[in-house]
Design an enzyme around this catalytic site. Structure first.
Site, short mmCIF file in Angstrom:
data_model
loop_
_atom_site.label_atom_id
_atom_site.label_comp_id
_atom_site.label_asym_id
_atom_site.label_seq_id
_atom_site.Cartn_x
_atom_site.Cartn_y
_atom_site.Cartn_z
N VAL A 194 0.98 -3.32 3.88
CA VAL A 194 1.14 -4.80 4.60
C VAL A 194 2.54 -5.46 4.46
CG1 VAL A 194 -1.38 -5.23 4.84
CG2 VAL A 194 -0.11 -5.96 2.82
N TYR A 239 -3.57 -3.02 -10.36
CA TYR A 239 -3.40 -2.38 -8.81
C TYR A 239 -2.56 -3.59 -8.10
CZ TYR A 239 -4.64 -2.50 -3.86
OH TYR A 239 -4.54 -2.36 -2.59
N SER A 253 0.85 -1.23 -0.15
CA SER A 253 0.05 -0.06 -0.02
C SER A 253 0.69 1.23 -0.11
CB SER A 253 -0.95 -0.12 1.08
OG SER A 253 -2.01 -0.49 1.02
N LYS A 311 0.47 3.23 -3.05
CA LYS A 311 -0.92 3.91 -3.04
C LYS A 311 -0.60 5.58 -3.04
CE LYS A 311 -3.83 0.47 -1.37
NZ LYS A 311 -4.21 -0.21 -0.37
N TYR A 351 -4.45 3.77 7.70
CA TYR A 351 -5.89 3.04 7.83
C TYR A 351 -6.56 3.60 8.91
CZ TYR A 351 -2.38 0.11 5.17
OH TYR A 351 -1.61 -0.48 4.52
N1 GLN Z 1 -2.05 -5.43 -2.19
C1 GLN Z 1 -2.75 -5.27 -0.71
C2 GLN Z 1 -4.11 -5.40 -0.75
O1 GLN Z 1 -4.82 -4.80 -1.67
C3 GLN Z 1 -2.45 -3.82 -0.06
C4 GLN Z 1 -2.54 -3.81 1.24
C5 GLN Z 1 -1.88 -3.04 2.42
O2 GLN Z 1 -0.87 -2.83 2.00
N2 GLN Z 1 -2.60 -2.41 3.25
O3 GLN Z 1 -4.92 -6.38 0.10
#
Ligand code: GLN
Length: 312
Positions: A266, A196, A71, A74, A248
């Protein structure tokens, strides 16, 4: 003890101290297992890097070891979309904290397919869709953007992680189908989800990540090249959204303990921005229940305490 006579932090000693302090925590978190390939990562690892706007950098531990950015990408996808489309993007994605886990579906239905913010999966899928309308392969555009920002052409996708995630991306498919049903996804669901997942599989190390994020500390300019990535106001806005939504549903806790805008993933990475001063990257794969790196968050908390630097 951690500053010279003029009060400048002694970054080398601070990182050394943090590396020692986090050792007992490395066995406490849980490595993400819902993406099977990520579950194979050895938990007891820690790296940290600081990139100062004056060009100096400091690092400790496994700062050269590449990890799955997940993430954290992102942030770069948002910056790229913002650079291309400007404020228009806020028509399709909000900028409020969700107060829900990053992969939650619940708000999407009653908020009619407009995700709360670009840092939860729903919002990141809309950003991917915006990029997919601009680029043949949005994930390659994000990779190239990250390479340019990190000044490293060797950043790449981890194909095994990408495939592992695509095979198990039921929740992301469900989110994307819901958004599509509300008309907020313009490209095919399959294309958006697979771009993604590939974007999330980009691997980076702490030194590269700290350098890549430094334009957000530099008010939109890459510090070493003076190249403008975003205007000052847009950079400030991305930092604001990071502070309120980047970690988050732990964003409140993060602001309280760390006091810096940050984006986590994550894979155990976190990039944090100290506007006007530095960009800091940490990595440790053991996660807390909110999906943030346990030792990484603690390391950043100690960093702002020992340097006496935060945005507050
Ligand atoms: N690729 C992971 C997902 O979409 C990324 C989630 C994350 O890092 N919080 O679930």
């Amino acid at each position: 003890m951690f500053a010279n006579e003029s009060g400048t932090p002694d970054y080398a000693s601070i990182l050394h101290c943090i590396e020692e302090e986090v050792q007992p925590m490395l066995s406490q978190g849980k490595v993400a297992s819902y993406i099977p390939q990520l579950a194979k990562v050895e938990r007891e690892q820690f790296g940290m890097a600081v990139y100062l706007l004056d060009g100096r950098s400091f690092s400790c531990g496994a700062a050269h070891t590449r990890f799955s950015a997940q993430s954290v990408t992102k942030l770069f996808a948002l910056a790229l979309a913002y650079r291309r489309e400007g404020h228009e993007i806020w028509q399709r994605v909000g900028k409020e904290p969700s107060g829900n886990p990053f992969n939650s579906l619940v708000q999407l239905e009653y908020e009619r397919g407009k995700p709360r913010n670009p840092f939860i999966n729903a919002g990141a899928l809309v950003i991917t869709d915006i990029l997919a309308s601009r680029f043949v392969e949005s994930e390659i555009a994000v990779l190239q953007f990250m390479r340019q920002l990190a000044d490293s052409n060797s950043l790449d996708f981890d194909r095994a992680v990408a495939e592992s995630e695509i095979e198990t991306a039921h929740r992301n498919f469900a989110i994307a189908h819901m958004i599509k049903d509300f008309g907020n996804l313009h490209n095919p669901v399959k294309r958006v989800v697979s771009s993604y997942c590939r974007q999330c599989s980009i691997t980076v190390n702490c030194l590269e990540l700290a350098r890549a994020g430094s334009f957000l500390a530099g008010h939109g300019k890459i510090p070493w090249s003076e190249q403008v990535v975003l205007d000052q106001s847009s950079a400030k806005r991305i930092n604001a959204v990071m502070l309120t939504c980047g970690t988050y549903d732990a964003a409140g806790e993060f602001a309280y303990r760390v006091g810096l805008p940050a984006k986590s993933g994550v894979g155990g990475g976190i990039v944090a921005v100290l506007p006007g001063v530095a960009c800091v990257a940490v990595w440790s794969p053991g996660l807390d229940p909110t999906g943030n790196s346990l030792a990484g968050m603690y390391a950043l908390e100690r960093f702002t305490t020992l340097t006496k630097l935060s945005i507050f």
